[in-house]
Design a protein around this motif. Sequence first.
Motif, PDB file in Angstrom:
ATOM      1  N   LYS A 132      -3.584   7.254   2.493  1.00 47.77           N
ATOM      2  CA  LYS A 132      -3.349   7.081   1.057  1.00 47.77           C
ATOM      3  C   LYS A 132      -2.452   8.184   0.516  1.00 47.77           C
ATOM      4  O   LYS A 132      -1.507   7.918  -0.251  1.00 47.77           O
ATOM      5  N   GLU A 133      -2.706   9.413   0.912  1.00 49.64           N
ATOM      6  CA  GLU A 133      -1.890  10.523   0.426  1.00 49.64           C
ATOM      7  C   GLU A 133      -0.462  10.431   0.958  1.00 49.64           C
ATOM      8  O   GLU A 133       0.502  10.767   0.247  1.00 49.64           O
ATOM      9  N   THR A 134      -0.295   9.969   2.191  1.00 53.85           N
ATOM     10  CA  THR A 134       1.038   9.777   2.763  1.00 53.85           C
ATOM     11  C   THR A 134       1.834   8.766   1.951  1.00 53.85           C
ATOM     12  O   THR A 134       3.013   8.987   1.628  1.00 53.85           O
ATOM     13  N   PHE A 135       1.204   7.659   1.595  1.00 54.98           N
ATOM     14  CA  PHE A 135       1.880   6.643   0.780  1.00 54.98           C
ATOM     15  C   PHE A 135       2.155   7.161  -0.628  1.00 54.98           C
ATOM     16  O   PHE A 135       3.212   6.881  -1.204  1.00 54.98           O
ATOM     17  N   ARG A 136       1.209   7.900  -1.183  1.00 49.78           N
ATOM     18  CA  ARG A 136       1.408   8.419  -2.538  1.00 49.78           C
ATOM     19  C   ARG A 136       2.653   9.314  -2.599  1.00 49.78           C
ATOM     20  O   ARG A 136       3.478   9.192  -3.515  1.00 49.78           O
ATOM     21  N   LYS A 137       2.791  10.190  -1.638  1.00 51.13           N
ATOM     22  CA  LYS A 137       3.956  11.085  -1.609  1.00 51.13           C
ATOM     23  C   LYS A 137       5.239  10.296  -1.384  1.00 51.13           C
ATOM     24  O   LYS A 137       6.279  10.581  -1.999  1.00 51.13           O
ATOM     25  N   ALA A 138       5.189   9.317  -0.495  1.00 49.11           N
ATOM     26  CA  ALA A 138       6.395   8.544  -0.178  1.00 49.11           C
ATOM     27  C   ALA A 138       6.906   7.766  -1.382  1.00 49.11           C
ATOM     28  O   ALA A 138       8.114   7.700  -1.638  1.00 49.11           O
ATOM     29  N   PHE A 139       5.991   7.166  -2.145  1.00 49.01           N
ATOM     30  CA  PHE A 139       6.417   6.361  -3.287  1.00 49.01           C
ATOM     31  C   PHE A 139       6.694   7.197  -4.534  1.00 49.01           C
ATOM     32  O   PHE A 139       7.292   6.689  -5.485  1.00 49.01           O
ATOM     33  N   SER A 140       6.289   8.453  -4.539  1.00 49.92           N
ATOM     34  CA  SER A 140       6.529   9.290  -5.721  1.00 49.92           C
ATOM     35  C   SER A 140       8.012   9.531  -5.956  1.00 49.92           C
ATOM     36  O   SER A 140       8.432   9.772  -7.088  1.00 49.92           O
ATOM     37  N   GLY A 141       8.819   9.436  -4.918  1.00 48.60           N
ATOM     38  CA  GLY A 141      10.250   9.653  -5.066  1.00 48.60           C
ATOM     39  C   GLY A 141      11.062   8.382  -5.200  1.00 48.60           C
ATOM     40  O   GLY A 141      12.300   8.423  -5.168  1.00 48.60           O
ATOM     41  N   ILE A 142      10.396   7.252  -5.357  1.00 47.13           N
ATOM     42  CA  ILE A 142      11.079   5.957  -5.451  1.00 47.13           C
ATOM     43  C   ILE A 142      11.143   5.507  -6.900  1.00 47.13           C
ATOM     44  O   ILE A 142      10.132   5.496  -7.605  1.00 47.13           O
ATOM     45  N   ARG A 143      12.343   5.146  -7.362  1.00 41.79           N
ATOM     46  CA  ARG A 143      12.479   4.604  -8.710  1.00 41.79           C
ATOM     47  C   ARG A 143      11.885   3.204  -8.756  1.00 41.79           C
ATOM     48  O   ARG A 143      12.240   2.349  -7.946  1.00 41.79           O
TER      49      ARG A 143
END
Length: 426
Positions: free
Chosen positions: A217-228
């Motif tokens: 979950k944390e891996t996905f959260r970080k990955a999508f935090s930089g996506i517009r």
Amino acid sequence: MNDRFQRESIGDGVWFSSVTDPKFKHNRISANLLVGLESETASVNAALPFILRRGCRSCPDFTMLNQKLCELYGASLSCDVSKFGGYQVLELSIYGIDDRFTLDNAPLARECAALLCDVLLDPKLSDGAFDEQDTALERQQLVDTIEGQINDKRLYALTRCKSLMCAGEPIAVDKYGSIPDAKAITARSAAEAYRRVVETAQVELFFVGSGDPAEAKETFRKAFSGIRRSPAALEKVQTALRADRVREQTDEMDVAQSKLVMGFRTGEIKDRRAFGGMRMMVALFGGTPTSRLFTYVREKLSLCYYCAARFDRLTGLMFVDSGVEKQNGRKAYDEILRQLDCVRRGEFTDEELTATRLLMQTSLEAVGDSLSATEEWYLTQIVGGAQYSAKDESALLDEVTREDVIAAAGQVTLDTVYFLTGKEAE
């Protein structure tokens, strides 16, 4: 099914769901991108998961990607495109053993999630476009898949009936799109579609298995935090509740066995109890080996090779499909409607009702035996605006009465009849 379902938002239109059950030894991590079905974009969207599966920036070809999967204890990476009601679901998933079974308790779930993020969000692009060869291979594969659909005449007839019944609606659009649109896909148009989908799709992330989903979950959260992101709202697709007339269509092909498909609308299902009644009615009518259609139309009267009813909970549509000899088409049609009238009048035994309930509950118990089936169950729930477990639905069936089944049958109306048959001898 000893599941514990949890769902939470980890970004704008990005949801992370987990279902944990200690009986499994593996974990399945998946990313599902939900977009509205549109005839103009269905084909290029359908190609995306398969193009992405061919490599990412960190593993730019099949060899390096498969080597990475081998390093992850033989994890497998798969992709698919499916249809849920009026939505197209683009899926990428990775399947691997749980951390408990790795050497030195290696964080395999986290590494699998990281690789899935790379494949989904950091693809192999050159000058803003996908690789030409990768695109060409997947374009041809998509064309072959669409052309091959006609070879499964039962599925083709069902799809054809639905497209006639819901013409002009998202429900009628095929999940693969059309051959002309598939042939028009280019490396650049696919990349443009990819950027649009990543920005606008509702993203449903799943972790199903025995492990701890926290690191994934944390891996996905970080990955999508930089996506517009500017995701479109996930709304229930509407279709007519009742048929105002019966439409009939006959197509001729070189087939030995004719296919009769009848599309019904099931009216307004106002609450959970009514939903349970409709589910059980369809099963009693034609969804089990003890159903009216199987017992009478197929076995006692021998009017068809198979005859079954299915209910789409996301659209409220019911379809009856059968394989018949051409000369028996009208007889089968009449008997199917006669059996529906029998259910409407309550002309079925308590034993039939009990057998139907037990068969449905046995099927529901089996949902939790498979990681993919568990995910599909909850994804269907989410698209339908609910979060009920299979156990909840099994308990609901215990509450359904004979009167509920009769009431459900009473609001079903025939909309479309499609007959696929052999050509007349010249």
